[in-house]
Motif scaffolding. Structure first.
Motif, PDB file in Angstrom:
ATOM      1  N   MET A   1       0.836  -1.202   0.000  1.00 19.89           N
ATOM      2  CA  MET A   1       0.000   0.000   0.000  1.00 19.89           C
ATOM      3  C   MET A   1       0.870   1.251   0.000  1.00 19.89           C
ATOM      4  N   LEU A   2       1.937   1.224   0.777  1.00 20.39           N
ATOM      5  CA  LEU A   2       2.838   2.378   0.828  1.00 20.39           C
ATOM      6  C   LEU A   2       3.667   2.507  -0.445  1.00 20.39           C
ATOM      7  N   VAL A   3       4.221   1.386  -0.901  1.00 19.65           N
ATOM      8  CA  VAL A   3       5.089   1.398  -2.086  1.00 19.65           C
ATOM      9  C   VAL A   3       4.316   1.849  -3.320  1.00 19.65           C
ATOM     10  N   LEU A   4       3.159   1.266  -3.541  1.00 23.79           N
ATOM     11  CA  LEU A   4       2.396   1.605  -4.740  1.00 23.79           C
ATOM     12  C   LEU A   4       1.861   3.031  -4.698  1.00 23.79           C
ATOM     13  N   THR A   5       1.436   3.475  -3.509  1.00 26.41           N
ATOM     14  CA  THR A   5       0.971   4.858  -3.380  1.00 26.41           C
ATOM     15  C   THR A   5       2.112   5.831  -3.639  1.00 26.41           C
ATOM     16  N   ALA A   6       3.281   5.567  -3.040  1.00 26.93           N
ATOM     17  CA  ALA A   6       4.429   6.454  -3.230  1.00 26.93           C
ATOM     18  C   ALA A   6       4.889   6.467  -4.681  1.00 26.93           C
ATOM     19  N   ALA A   7       4.940   5.297  -5.314  1.00 26.33           N
ATOM     20  CA  ALA A   7       5.383   5.221  -6.713  1.00 26.33           C
ATOM     21  C   ALA A   7       4.410   5.964  -7.627  1.00 26.33           C
ATOM     22  N   PHE A   8       3.114   5.796  -7.385  1.00 26.60           N
ATOM     23  CA  PHE A   8       2.126   6.494  -8.198  1.00 26.60           C
ATOM     24  C   PHE A   8       2.239   8.005  -7.978  1.00 26.60           C
TER      25      PHE A   8
ATOM     26  N   TRP B   1      15.378   5.324  -3.109  1.00 25.12           N
ATOM     27  CA  TRP B   1      14.309   6.003  -3.837  1.00 25.12           C
ATOM     28  C   TRP B   1      13.857   7.245  -3.084  1.00 25.12           C
ATOM     29  N   GLY B   2      13.613   7.103  -1.784  1.00 24.33           N
ATOM     30  CA  GLY B   2      13.164   8.234  -0.974  1.00 24.33           C
ATOM     31  C   GLY B   2      14.194   9.355  -0.929  1.00 24.33           C
ATOM     32  N   GLY B   3      15.466   8.984  -0.827  1.00 22.73           N
ATOM     33  CA  GLY B   3      16.525   9.991  -0.829  1.00 22.73           C
ATOM     34  C   GLY B   3      16.586  10.747  -2.138  1.00 22.73           C
ATOM     35  N   SER B   4      16.439  10.023  -3.238  1.00 23.44           N
ATOM     36  CA  SER B   4      16.498  10.703  -4.538  1.00 23.44           C
ATOM     37  C   SER B   4      15.295  11.624  -4.726  1.00 23.44           C
ATOM     38  N   VAL B   5      14.137  11.203  -4.248  1.00 28.28           N
ATOM     39  CA  VAL B   5      12.945  12.062  -4.339  1.00 28.28           C
ATOM     40  C   VAL B   5      13.132  13.302  -3.472  1.00 28.28           C
ATOM     41  N   LEU B   6      13.645  13.117  -2.263  1.00 28.50           N
ATOM     42  CA  LEU B   6      13.863  14.247  -1.364  1.00 28.50           C
ATOM     43  C   LEU B   6      14.868  15.244  -1.948  1.00 28.50           C
ATOM     44  N   VAL B   7      15.981  14.733  -2.454  1.00 27.04           N
ATOM     45  CA  VAL B   7      16.992  15.624  -3.038  1.00 27.04           C
ATOM     46  C   VAL B   7      16.455  16.299  -4.288  1.00 27.04           C
ATOM     47  N   THR B   8      15.708  15.568  -5.103  1.00 24.34           N
ATOM     48  CA  THR B   8      15.120  16.169  -6.303  1.00 24.34           C
ATOM     49  C   THR B   8      14.167  17.294  -5.944  1.00 24.34           C
TER      50      THR B   8
ATOM     51  N   ARG C   1      15.080  12.541 -13.872  1.00 26.04           N
ATOM     52  CA  ARG C   1      14.939  11.477 -14.879  1.00 26.04           C
ATOM     53  C   ARG C   1      15.317  10.111 -14.314  1.00 26.04           C
ATOM     54  N   PHE C   2      16.427  10.049 -13.568  1.00 29.32           N
ATOM     55  CA  PHE C   2      16.877   8.784 -12.994  1.00 29.32           C
ATOM     56  C   PHE C   2      15.855   8.224 -12.008  1.00 29.32           C
ATOM     57  N   SER C   3      15.306   9.097 -11.169  1.00 26.45           N
ATOM     58  CA  SER C   3      14.330   8.611 -10.191  1.00 26.45           C
ATOM     59  C   SER C   3      13.036   8.163 -10.859  1.00 26.45           C
ATOM     60  N   LEU C   4      12.657   8.817 -11.945  1.00 32.64           N
ATOM     61  CA  LEU C   4      11.424   8.421 -12.635  1.00 32.64           C
ATOM     62  C   LEU C   4      11.607   7.172 -13.492  1.00 32.64           C
ATOM     63  N   LEU C   5      12.725   7.081 -14.197  1.00 30.68           N
ATOM     64  CA  LEU C   5      12.906   5.994 -15.158  1.00 30.68           C
ATOM     65  C   LEU C   5      13.552   4.737 -14.581  1.00 30.68           C
ATOM     66  N   ILE C   6      14.348   4.867 -13.545  1.00 25.85           N
ATOM     67  CA  ILE C   6      15.079   3.724 -12.999  1.00 25.85           C
ATOM     68  C   ILE C   6      14.596   3.357 -11.600  1.00 25.85           C
ATOM     69  N   LEU C   7      14.626   4.310 -10.682  1.00 27.69           N
ATOM     70  CA  LEU C   7      14.360   3.984  -9.279  1.00 27.69           C
ATOM     71  C   LEU C   7      12.900   3.652  -8.983  1.00 27.69           C
ATOM     72  N   THR C   8      11.958   4.378  -9.576  1.00 30.20           N
ATOM     73  CA  THR C   8      10.543   4.078  -9.311  1.00 30.20           C
ATOM     74  C   THR C   8      10.164   2.692  -9.830  1.00 30.20           C
ATOM     75  N   PRO C   9      10.519   2.318 -11.063  1.00 30.72           N
ATOM     76  CA  PRO C   9      10.230   0.934 -11.486  1.00 30.72           C
ATOM     77  C   PRO C   9      10.974  -0.108 -10.647  1.00 30.72           C
ATOM     78  N   ALA C  10      12.199   0.196 -10.217  1.00 26.47           N
ATOM     79  CA  ALA C  10      12.947  -0.750  -9.377  1.00 26.47           C
ATOM     80  C   ALA C  10      12.234  -0.969  -8.051  1.00 26.47           C
TER      81      ALA C  10
ATOM     82  N   LEU D   1      14.223  -4.527   0.253  1.00 26.02           N
ATOM     83  CA  LEU D   1      13.130  -3.586   0.009  1.00 26.02           C
ATOM     84  C   LEU D   1      13.396  -2.277   0.737  1.00 26.02           C
ATOM     85  N   GLY D   2      13.898  -2.370   1.969  1.00 22.99           N
ATOM     86  CA  GLY D   2      14.224  -1.161   2.723  1.00 22.99           C
ATOM     87  C   GLY D   2      15.327  -0.352   2.074  1.00 22.99           C
ATOM     88  N   LEU D   3      16.345  -1.027   1.558  1.00 17.70           N
ATOM     89  CA  LEU D   3      17.449  -0.336   0.895  1.00 17.70           C
ATOM     90  C   LEU D   3      16.973   0.386  -0.361  1.00 17.70           C
ATOM     91  N   VAL D   4      16.214  -0.305  -1.191  1.00 18.15           N
ATOM     92  CA  VAL D   4      15.690   0.317  -2.416  1.00 18.15           C
ATOM     93  C   VAL D   4      14.767   1.477  -2.051  1.00 18.15           C
TER      94      VAL D   4
END
Length: 103
Positions: A19-26, A91-98, A51-60, A84-87
């Motif tokens: 629920m958290l992963v899919l909501t955050a990714a969407f 992902w969260g760090g890249s979103v925050l920095v972006t 671009r990296f967070s949208l094209l690589i990290l979110t699908p990962a 899962l926690g590491l990914v």
């Protein structure tokens, strides 16, 4: 052969994490695409990270969540949650920095 009910704790936690992963990714897919289309990137680093967070990290992130059964057999339950926690942290760090760079 009947499947056990209720499902194991692993699958209960997996559903909650989903629920958290899919909501955050969407959310980031919509938010990031809006930032991308608006041209809000202020510099090459912000644009590249967006671009990296949208094209690589979110699908990962979504793939690691979806491949739970396969990964669980190979790395164990605790290994799966660590992965899962590491990914999620990357992902969260890249979103925050972006978001910080976008201003």
């Amino acid at each position: 052969m009947a499947s056990p009910w209720p499902p194991s704790r692993f699958w209960q936690y997996w559903a909650l994490a989903g629920m958290l992963v899919l909501t955050a990714a969407f959310w980031w897919s919509v938010e990031g695409l809006t930032l991308f289309e608006d041209g809000a990137a202020r510099g090459q680093i912000a644009d590249g990270l967006l671009r990296f967070s949208l094209l690589i990290l979110t699908p990962a992130l979504v793939l690691v969540w979806l491949l739970a059964a396969w990964l669980r057999r190979r790395v164990g339950e605790t290994g799966y949650w660590k992965m899962l926690g590491l990914v999620t942290m990357i992902w969260g760090g890249s979103v925050l920095v972006t978001r910080t760079l976008m201003g």
